[in-house]
Write a protein that holds these residues in place. Sequence first.
Motif, PDB file in Angstrom:
ATOM      1  N   SER A 100       0.833  -1.204   0.000  1.00 13.77           N
ATOM      2  CA  SER A 100       0.000   0.000   0.000  1.00 13.77           C
ATOM      3  C   SER A 100       0.867   1.253   0.000  1.00 13.77           C
ATOM      4  CB  SER A 100      -0.921   0.041   1.220  1.00 13.77           C
ATOM      5  OG  SER A 100      -1.543   1.315   1.323  1.00 13.77           O
ATOM      6  N   ASN A 106      -3.347   3.051   4.518  1.00 14.22           N
ATOM      7  CA  ASN A 106      -2.376   2.924   5.609  1.00 14.22           C
ATOM      8  C   ASN A 106      -2.998   3.337   6.938  1.00 14.22           C
ATOM      9  OD1 ASN A 106      -0.574   2.158   3.678  1.00 14.22           O
ATOM     10  ND2 ASN A 106       0.781   3.918   3.873  1.00 14.22           N
ATOM     11  N   ARG A 107      -3.743   4.433   6.920  1.00 11.91           N
ATOM     12  CA  ARG A 107      -4.397   4.888   8.151  1.00 11.91           C
ATOM     13  C   ARG A 107      -5.384   3.838   8.658  1.00 11.91           C
ATOM     14  NH1 ARG A 107      -6.380   9.294   6.346  1.00 11.91           N
ATOM     15  NH2 ARG A 107      -8.527   8.623   5.974  1.00 11.91           N
ATOM     16  N   GLY A 380       8.064   1.022   6.538  1.00  8.78           N
ATOM     17  CA  GLY A 380       6.658   0.656   6.605  1.00  8.78           C
ATOM     18  C   GLY A 380       6.476  -0.472   7.602  1.00  8.78           C
ATOM     19  N   ALA A 404       2.224  -1.796   4.611  1.00 11.95           N
ATOM     20  CA  ALA A 404       1.851  -0.390   4.514  1.00 11.95           C
ATOM     21  C   ALA A 404       3.134   0.426   4.399  1.00 11.95           C
ATOM     22  CB  ALA A 404       1.063   0.038   5.754  1.00 11.95           C
ATOM     23  N   SER A 405       3.363   1.013   3.240  1.00 10.89           N
ATOM     24  CA  SER A 405       4.606   1.749   2.991  1.00 10.89           C
ATOM     25  C   SER A 405       4.464   3.197   3.439  1.00 10.89           C
ATOM     26  CB  SER A 405       4.962   1.696   1.505  1.00 10.89           C
ATOM     27  OG  SER A 405       6.105   2.499   1.247  1.00 10.89           O
ATOM     28  N   PHE A 406       5.218   3.572   4.481  1.00 10.77           N
ATOM     29  CA  PHE A 406       5.269   4.974   4.893  1.00 10.77           C
ATOM     30  C   PHE A 406       6.112   5.777   3.909  1.00 10.77           C
ATOM     31  CE2 PHE A 406       5.095   3.200   9.477  1.00 10.77           C
ATOM     32  CZ  PHE A 406       3.749   2.906   9.324  1.00 10.77           C
ATOM     33  N   SER A 440      -2.530  11.005   8.357  1.00 10.58           N
ATOM     34  CA  SER A 440      -2.159   9.891   7.491  1.00 10.58           C
ATOM     35  C   SER A 440      -0.945  10.168   6.620  1.00 10.58           C
ATOM     36  CB  SER A 440      -3.332   9.519   6.582  1.00 10.58           C
ATOM     37  OG  SER A 440      -3.713  10.630   5.795  1.00 10.58           O
ATOM     38  N   THR A 443       3.790   9.576   9.065  1.00  9.69           N
ATOM     39  CA  THR A 443       3.699   8.496  10.050  1.00  9.69           C
ATOM     40  C   THR A 443       5.072   7.868  10.322  1.00  9.69           C
ATOM     41  OG1 THR A 443       3.115   6.986   8.231  1.00  9.69           O
ATOM     42  CG2 THR A 443       1.302   7.914   9.524  1.00  9.69           C
TER      43      THR A 443
END
Length: 507
Positions: A100, A106-107, A380, A404-406, A440, A443
């Motif tokens: 993602s 992600n949120r 992530g 989930a990729s920050f 979001s 992060t």
Amino acid sequence: MDASGAPPPPPLLLAASAFAATALLFAAAALGWLLAARSSRHGSARLPPGSTGLPLIGETLRLISAYKTPNPEPFIDDRVARHGSGVFTTHVFGERTVFSADPAFNRLLLAAEGRAVGCSYPSSITTLLGPHSLLLTRGPAHRRLHTLTLTRLGRPASPPLLAHIDRLILDTMREWEPAATVRLLDEAKKITFNLTVKQLVSIDPGPWTESVRREYVKLIDGFFSIPFPFAHLLPFTTYGQALKARKKVAGALREVIRKRIDDKVENGGANGKEDDKIEKKDMVEELLEAEGGSFSEEEMVDFCLSLLVAGYETTSVLMTLAVKFLTETPTALAQLKEEHENIREVKGKNQPLEWSDYKSMPFTQCVINETLRVANLISGVFRRANTDIHFKDYIIPKGCKIFASFRAVHLNTEHYENARTFDPWRWQSKNKLQNTVGASLFTPFGGGPRLCPGYELARVVVSVFLHRLVTRFSWEEAEEDRIVFFPTTRTLKGYPINLRRRPDSVF
């Protein structure tokens, strides 16, 4: 003989290693096929678009090769552009995984921890950290450990803790010659490791801390290595060395914990004077007293070991990269120096820092934010779906691995102007970025129930370090260095710099 001087492994061990690697790949493929077969019952067309890559290994090698370069973005960018979606499917580390780059998704994942999703990391990490680590525990067990961590590390405003941070940083800098070359990452790691050990077990820097730190380096190196079967019989592999190092670190911590338990028994459970009890208490003491002393020895060992990872690795890299980015951005460095020199003029040259000084470093916080955004120390998080997850037109089936990729969000030009440029001034404006970023778009410390409990402490450590560095030294890069992001974010050479002590500095 290799560069380390060690003799080459015998042919029998090499053959065993090759066999183990092949067995691992087939096992990973079987797992991926089982997951794929399960999800087909939900209709594979409803999965996020993507490709499983090569047989058996998927796109793992492409992912690793991308993250070993200074620019890993194309791995995600190309797939987002190809599929027209911020959420796509791939196959890495032995199983199909949904990636993602969508901040809304992600949120959702961060907030749904413990319900729709649960944390899920490669087996190499889970084995080396232990089942009772803060990263891996779930539900009530995680909540009680998270609360304990906040109690101990979530109050950096405590005068004794701030004074200890300041003193530890100064003691490290006093070892630097007036004109010397240092590898800044190594020096930063000494500071963060010694600080974390002090908070956990109240042991000051010395032979014990240094011997544990040497083993810890080997342990961390094994996090993203291949977990060969019977790796403890293959000591020449990275994972085999990491398992051995883990045993030594755990043994050292266990010895300290057992001594504390024995001391409490001898003293009839007494914990010292009540008036200063909180300030003198370390994490082991917190664990021994929590919930009527219900934590087992293994739980305490795993918990302390995992906190060493957090304290040692990420904060030290943040310190180093902040200096690197400032060095490459002279106008930002000049403004930072001005901010800290103003603090020194008010306090006097050799006065310890106080909480009010930390709160008067607004541009320093902009520098820290921007370093976190550009560097992405935590790229992530891995999660696994506990139930079918509906997002937009897709269904992520129960059991599916999710990443989930920050980094993909932080470096997206749709969210940040000139996103891949270090620009600390962007954090000064009170616009949409500042007002909505916490939800979001920014992060660096995760979010939801697993928000890093030591995030404020990390900011304090970096702020104090930058203050003491810029008011006592000038420096320049000793040689060109670059950042890579696998297995962890770091500089290849440890960022060597030539230091010169400022003539007006006082130690």
